[in-house]
Design a protein around this motif. Structure first.
Motif, short mmCIF file in Angstrom:
data_model
loop_
_atom_site.label_atom_id
_atom_site.label_comp_id
_atom_site.label_asym_id
_atom_site.label_seq_id
_atom_site.Cartn_x
_atom_site.Cartn_y
_atom_site.Cartn_z
N THR A 1 14.06 -5.76 -7.24
CA THR A 1 16.18 -5.44 -7.19
C THR A 1 16.90 -6.36 -6.48
N LYS A 2 15.88 -6.54 -5.00
CA LYS A 2 17.32 -7.22 -4.01
C LYS A 2 17.25 -8.50 -4.34
N LEU A 3 15.84 -9.24 -5.39
CA LEU A 3 16.28 -11.27 -5.69
C LEU A 3 17.27 -10.69 -6.56
N THR A 4 17.66 -9.66 -7.36
CA THR A 4 18.08 -10.06 -8.06
C THR A 4 19.65 -10.10 -8.24
N GLN A 5 19.45 -8.95 -6.80
CA GLN A 5 20.89 -9.79 -6.27
C GLN A 5 21.66 -10.46 -5.60
N LYS A 6 20.43 -10.90 -5.32
CA LYS A 6 20.65 -12.93 -4.71
C LYS A 6 21.04 -13.78 -5.30
N ILE B 1 25.25 -5.89 -10.79
CA ILE B 1 24.97 -6.68 -10.15
C ILE B 1 24.43 -7.42 -11.99
N VAL B 2 25.18 -7.10 -12.73
CA VAL B 2 24.87 -7.35 -14.32
C VAL B 2 25.74 -6.95 -15.03
N ASP B 3 26.56 -8.04 -15.75
CA ASP B 3 27.01 -8.06 -17.25
C ASP B 3 27.05 -7.78 -18.25
N GLU B 4 25.90 -7.86 -18.34
CA GLU B 4 25.81 -7.46 -19.98
C GLU B 4 24.26 -7.19 -20.50
N VAL B 5 24.11 -6.62 -21.04
CA VAL B 5 22.57 -5.66 -21.27
C VAL B 5 22.80 -6.25 -22.54
N VAL B 6 21.32 -7.11 -23.65
CA VAL B 6 20.86 -7.18 -24.26
C VAL B 6 19.38 -6.69 -24.86
N LEU B 7 19.84 -4.56 -25.47
CA LEU B 7 18.02 -3.94 -25.23
C LEU B 7 17.30 -4.78 -26.05
N VAL C 1 10.87 0.24 -16.46
CA VAL C 1 10.46 0.39 -14.78
C VAL C 1 9.28 0.81 -14.51
N SER C 2 8.71 1.60 -15.41
CA SER C 2 7.09 2.08 -15.50
C SER C 2 6.18 0.84 -15.65
N LYS C 3 6.22 -0.20 -16.75
CA LYS C 3 5.07 -0.80 -16.85
C LYS C 3 5.69 -2.56 -15.54
N TYR C 4 6.98 -3.12 -15.61
CA TYR C 4 7.07 -3.93 -14.95
C TYR C 4 7.90 -3.38 -13.63
N ASN C 5 8.51 -2.74 -13.07
CA ASN C 5 9.05 -2.69 -11.67
C ASN C 5 10.43 -3.29 -12.32
N GLN C 6 11.36 -3.13 -13.59
CA GLN C 6 12.78 -3.26 -13.72
C GLN C 6 13.94 -2.44 -13.84
N ASP C 7 13.89 -2.49 -12.67
CA ASP C 7 15.49 -0.89 -12.61
C ASP C 7 16.62 -1.68 -13.18
N TRP C 8 16.33 -1.69 -14.46
CA TRP C 8 17.61 -2.14 -15.26
C TRP C 8 19.12 -1.52 -14.99
N LEU C 9 18.96 -0.53 -14.73
CA LEU C 9 19.83 0.48 -14.94
C LEU C 9 20.34 0.86 -13.85
N SER C 10 19.36 0.52 -12.78
CA SER C 10 20.55 1.16 -11.28
C SER C 10 20.88 -0.86 -11.32
N TRP C 11 20.51 -1.97 -11.48
CA TRP C 11 21.36 -2.96 -11.76
C TRP C 11 22.56 -3.07 -12.17
N VAL C 12 22.14 -2.13 -13.32
CA VAL C 12 23.79 -2.21 -13.53
C VAL C 12 24.54 -1.44 -13.26
N GLU C 13 24.21 -0.36 -12.56
CA GLU C 13 24.79 0.16 -12.17
C GLU C 13 25.75 0.13 -11.16
N GLN C 14 24.68 -1.18 -10.14
CA GLN C 14 25.47 -1.40 -8.98
C GLN C 14 25.98 -2.53 -9.62
#
Length: 335
Positions: free
Chosen positions: A207-212, A252-258, A237-250
């Protein structure tokens, strides 16, 4: 995956022939951008982009995609065998990018000419092929399990806390940002840390690296879209530690293609439930990633079209993986 890759290259010569049949002229006319409420995108691998660029057919294929209703293309620019842009941060196979060439620059220019939005898809993210020169040269950059193993899911993974890894990632981002006309940069499900290497600490580090990375991109070009193509949230989030919903809420992501790669429309719709896409849609534009790779020849093109219609009925845009497999499906209709 290896079987899929072998199948792709076995069909590649025929795919090339079909590509040439699809083009109507030797120099496609330009098209104006089409403004769409929902995304209609497609992914294109680095192999396809490089080949089409080197054979001068890229503009014609992009013209055909624009005529077909697509509004954006996600070009794989950082992946297996190197990059599609000049860089001093890693090596590249000469067939992808011969010296003094820049396939990404050409892809961006010709996409804009055809009214398409070009994205640089940073496909491999935190992942490297074990034989990669960076992995061999910098073993200290790699994550290790408690048993000392570095390979997971057939690849090695970069340590998001390592300062030199961060410099390496940002260096590649800077190389991409030199290309004028990009709509955005897309990270995907490989922008991740497998749980084998730890959970909560790695999740926070990623998450910190994504912010950076987000701040770095916006400082250079505030208009550039930072896109993300993750798996459904609970799995990511469970398999790859990718807490992407929190990134969206913070923010630090402008678009999501699930990515919802399933063999049937019913399975796609079922997977959207509790996937996180509905929550994400309150914050950013969203779309559903659909796969055209399932059993390429016997799997009809109509199945992909039905998945698209099912997703559109849910009110979402879409992007299809990938252009090459759509061509193979079209080819299969003649057999």
């Amino acid at each position: 995956m290896k079987r899929m890759i072998k199948k792709f290259f076995r069909w590649l010569p025929i795919t090339i022939g079909v590509c040439l049949l699809l083009v109507a002229t030797n120099h496609a006319s330009p098209r104006s951008p089409v403004v769409k409420e929902n995304m209609q995108g497609i992914w294109m691998t680095n192999v396809a982009t490089a080949f089409l660029h080197h054979t001068t057919f890229l503009d014609e294929i992009l013209h055909h995609l624009s005529l077909s209703g697509y509004d954006r293309v996600y070009f794989s620019v950082y992946g297996l065998k190197g990059t599609l842009y000049p860089t001093s941060h890693s090596s590249t196979h000469f067939l992808l990018r011969p010296p003094l060439t820049n396939p990404l620059k050409a892809a961006v220019q010709e996409s804009r000419r055809q009214g398409l939005k070009p994205y640089a898809w940073f496909e491999y993210g935190m992942m490297l092929y074990p034989g990669n020169t960076i992995a061999k040269k910098h073993p200290d950059w790699l994550l290790k399990t408690v048993e000392g193993e570095t390979v997971e899911d057939g690849n090695v993974w970069l340590d998001p806390t390592h300062p030199e890894v961060q410099e390496y990632i940002l260096g590649h981002i800077d190389d991409i940002l030199k290309i004028k006309g990009l709509e955005g940069i897309q990270l995907d499900d490989h922008w991740a840390v497998p749980k084998t290497f730890g959970n909560s600490n790695q999740r926070q580090a990623l998450t910190k690296l994504t912010q950076k990375v987000y701040s770095h991109i916006k400082a250079k070009n505030p208009q550039l879209v930072v896109s993300l193509s993750p798996n459904p949230y609970n799995f990511a989030v469970s398999k790859y530690n990718q807490d992407w919903l929190s990134w969206v809420e913070q923010g630090i992501v402008d678009e999501v293609v699930l990515q919802v790669y399933r063999p049937t429309p019913e399975a796609v719709i079922a997977s959207l439930s509790n996937s996180g896409i509905y929550t994400a849609s309150y914050y950013v534009p969203v779309g559903v990633g659909l796969s055209a790779t399932w059993n390429v020849v016997p799997f009809s093109l109509n199945t992909v079209e039905k998945q698209v219609e099912a997703v559109k009925q849910q009110g979402y845009g879409y992007s299809i993986f990938s252009w090459e497999y759509l061509v193979l499906r079209r080819l299969a209709q003649f057999f």
